[in-house]
Enzyme design. Structure first.
Site, PDB file in Angstrom:
ATOM      1  CE  LYS A   1      -4.026  -1.535   2.656  1.00  0.00           C
ATOM      2  NZ  LYS A   1      -4.679  -1.224   3.930  1.00  0.00           N
TER       3      LYS A   1
ATOM      4  CG  HIS B   1       0.016   7.238   4.708  1.00  0.00           C
ATOM      5  ND1 HIS B   1       0.285   7.646   5.983  1.00  0.00           N
ATOM      6  CD2 HIS B   1      -0.665   6.065   4.813  1.00  0.00           C
ATOM      7  CE1 HIS B   1      -0.231   6.774   6.826  1.00  0.00           C
ATOM      8  NE2 HIS B   1      -0.802   5.808   6.148  1.00  0.00           N
TER       9      HIS B   1
ATOM     10  CG  HIS C   1       3.271   4.739   6.840  1.00  0.00           C
ATOM     11  ND1 HIS C   1       2.438   4.626   5.751  1.00  0.00           N
ATOM     12  CD2 HIS C   1       2.736   3.947   7.810  1.00  0.00           C
ATOM     13  CE1 HIS C   1       1.445   3.787   6.039  1.00  0.00           C
ATOM     14  NE2 HIS C   1       1.601   3.362   7.287  1.00  0.00           N
TER      15      HIS C   1
END
Ligand code: ARG
Length: 586
Positions: free
Chosen positions: A146, A149, A152
């Site tokens: 995934k 972003h 993170h």
């Protein structure tokens, strides 16, 4: 060194008020430096003394301050009991102490000679009051395949800061990355790979390709019921350890971890352990059984397994730990992971760093652990942070962390090329990389951790403002000053050469270092240290302007160099705690 003064002042207070001197230590603090040089170095808070019962909590606080100041002054002046404190005066709700100037210079600067590099301020009574032990810090924790972003990135740098801080304060720190490497997204990815994937592309540009597949398959399932079935089937194969499914999953995971490790290295971040949700799927089932045997598992109307968290035990607030099809959830794996970590690593405290949207998740997690009888859950803490708005690169919205680092480096390199002050550096790319990352970190750390902020490339890369570039620039300047004068610096120096308008504030500021670390350890906010270092850089800039080394007499040059090299070492240590690698040239 700050301790030396705090002790002496406390002793004087103890004497005046006939109390044990230790009682005054918590009420004493170094006075923050403002623009102009100030006369007081330490202040005693009357409110704190009232709270601890040393002074009566009724009556006018200002009168109390004045009368206590007068009594202490009387002791100092008339009995000449002390050569350390030079002046005592009452301020607003505080008593101010000015210490002997030469002693201030001497004590602060001599600790640089005595203590090992990197130890300045750490040998402190104040810091010794903090409990030490094994701290497990879990941070970064991206989800495989995934998007990585901005959250993170924040988790990565804030967690790294916390781990560095705890380590420098004498804890045994375990750095853990808990990957989102399990769940339905792998069903989608596995099934999607069969349709949209390509092993060749996966080798060439793994993260990019996995993400493409993920996007494609997510689009596909919306119109295509078969795809959803395939995804469910793949995930269930995975849960049953079908070897083909597992090996594909493993390949995805390895590729992603390799890529991340590369990026972490650029960021100067490392982990002792890469764990992940996948490690705990079996244990999660055991946790469910345990909850059942403890009578904590209830069945909801929907047929899911829940734990009742309400005080009234009326199911008005529940946490779902088991789906109706018998599979576990994010929180179930977190329960298993926490118990497993306690057994394996015997931590004294555990810290989870994620964005604030997960606050309830962690509240529930700790609540259930406590209900299960794991009293150590009291020593687990969720450290939340706010959202970043508008993190974009030239390629558009950020999908990969690496793009942000590349862009920071490219922009910094361009700024360096345009700047008149830039020196010829050996490896400009490397310098730009380090400075660019400092800019990202300082932008992120300046405000309260929980606040949202707007990402702004231009502002964060300014050389003059309160930025990471400014920190690096100051460090590089000090480094080259010291290098140019190699051989001039001496162990012995005359403190009377440092009683200047611009040198005393630097020293006064350094007195606060241990308090700043203490505060940071208490609330795990990076802003205290960042703002302390930025302030230090401003004070150094004035001192640097006013106190030239070149052209001064040997004595004066030696003393000044001593000041600058002390300041440089605190700056470097502080930067390292923040997760910034100081550059020597830029
Ligand atoms: N992978 C999760 C996410 O990206 C964060 C994991 C946080 N840690 C935990 N133990 N739940 O949202």
């Amino acid at each position: 060194m700050a301790c030396f003064f705090r002790r002496r002042i406390a002793a004087q207070l103890g004497c005046t008020l006939q109390q044990p001197e230790d009682a005054f230590i918590p009420a004493l603090a170094a006075v923050p430096v403002f623009k102009k040089q100030q006369s007081a170095d330490f202040k005693l808070s009357i409110a704190t003394l009232r709270m601890s019962g040393i002074l009566p909590s009724s009556g006018d606080i200002q009168l109390q301050a004045e009368s206590l100041a007068a009594r202490v002054r009387f002791m100092t002046d008339d009995l000449k009991r002390d050569s350390v404190v030079e002046d005592v005066s009452a301020g607003r709700g505080v008593i101010n102490f000015k210490v002997n100037r030469k002693l201030l210079v001497q004590k602060v600067l001599e600790s640089f000679g005595k203590e090992e590099e990197g130890q300045f301020g750490l040998n402190s009574e104040l810091l010794n009051t903090l409990t030490r032990g094994t701290t497990l810090v879990e941070y970064s924790s991206p989800n495989i395949a995934k998007k990585f972003h901005a959250g993170h990135l924040r988790s990565t740098i804030i967690g790294n800061f916390i781990a560095n801080l705890k380590q420098c304060l004498g804890n045994n720190v375990i750095r853990m990355n808990y990957l989102g490497d399990w769940g339905m997204q792998f069903g989608l990815l596995g099934a999607g790979f069969a349709k949209f994937g390509c092993q060749e592309k996966l080798k060439q540009n793994p993260l990019q390709h996995l993400f493409e597949v993920y996007v494609e398959v997510n689009k596909d399932v919306e119109q295509n019921e078969e795809m959803m079935q395939a995804a469910r089937a793949f995930f269930s194969q995975l849960e049953q350890h079908d070897s083909e499914a597992v090996s594909l999953w493993q390949q995805f995971r390895e590729i992603t971890v390799d890529e991340y490790q590369h990026v972490y290295k650029r960021l100067g971040v490392h982990f002792d352990i890469y764990s992940g949700e996948s490690f705990h799927q079996q244990q999660a089932q055991q946790v469910v059984q345990k909850l059942q045997s403890q009578g904590l598992l209830k069945t909801s109307e929907k047929g899911t397994g829940v734990v009742d968290l309400s005080t009234a035990k009326d199911m008005s607030s529940v946490s779902t730990v088991l789906r109706s099809d018998g599979t576990t959830l994010y929180i179930t794996r977190d329960l298993a992971a926490a118990i497993d970590r306690k057994e394996k690593y015997h931590f004294d405290e555990m810290i989870y760093v994620t964005d604030k949207s997960q606050a309830i998740h962690f509240q529930q997690l700790f609540h259930i652990l406590l209900a299960m009888g794991h009293s150590w859950a009291d020593r687990c803490e969720h450290v939340p942070f706010g959202l970043v708005r508008g993190m974009k690169t030239r390629r558009g919205e950020v999908v990969f962390l690496e793009d942000v680092l590349d862009e920071a480096r490219a922009r910094m390199l361009r700024n360096m090329n345009q700047s008149k002050t830039t020196k010829e550096t050996v490896n400009p790319e490397d310098t730009a990389e380090k400075v660019g990352i400092s800019a990202l970190i300082v932008q992120d750390f300046r405000g309260p951790r929980e606040s949202d902020y707007t990402f702004d490339w231009d502002r964060m890369l300014q050389a003059q403002g309160d930025t990471g570039v400014f920190l690096q620039y100051t460090h590089a300047r000090l480094h080259s000053l010291i290098q140019r004068n190699e051989g001039v610096a001496a162990v012995l120096f005359d403190p009377s050469h440092l009683l200047e308008q611009t040198s005393v504030p630097v020293l006064q500021h350094l007195l606060r270092y241990d308090e700043v670390l203490y505060q940071s350890a208490k609330d795990l906010q990076p802003k205290h240290l960042v703002n302390f270092l930025l302030k230090l850089c401003h004070l150094i800039a004035s001192a640097h302007r006013e106190l030239p080394v070149k052209g001064s007499s040997q004595d004066v040059a030696q003393a000044r160099l001593r000041l600058f090299s002390g300041a440089r070492s605190v700056l470097a240590n502080g930067m390292k705690i923040l997760g910034i690698t100081p550059v020597d040239q830029m």
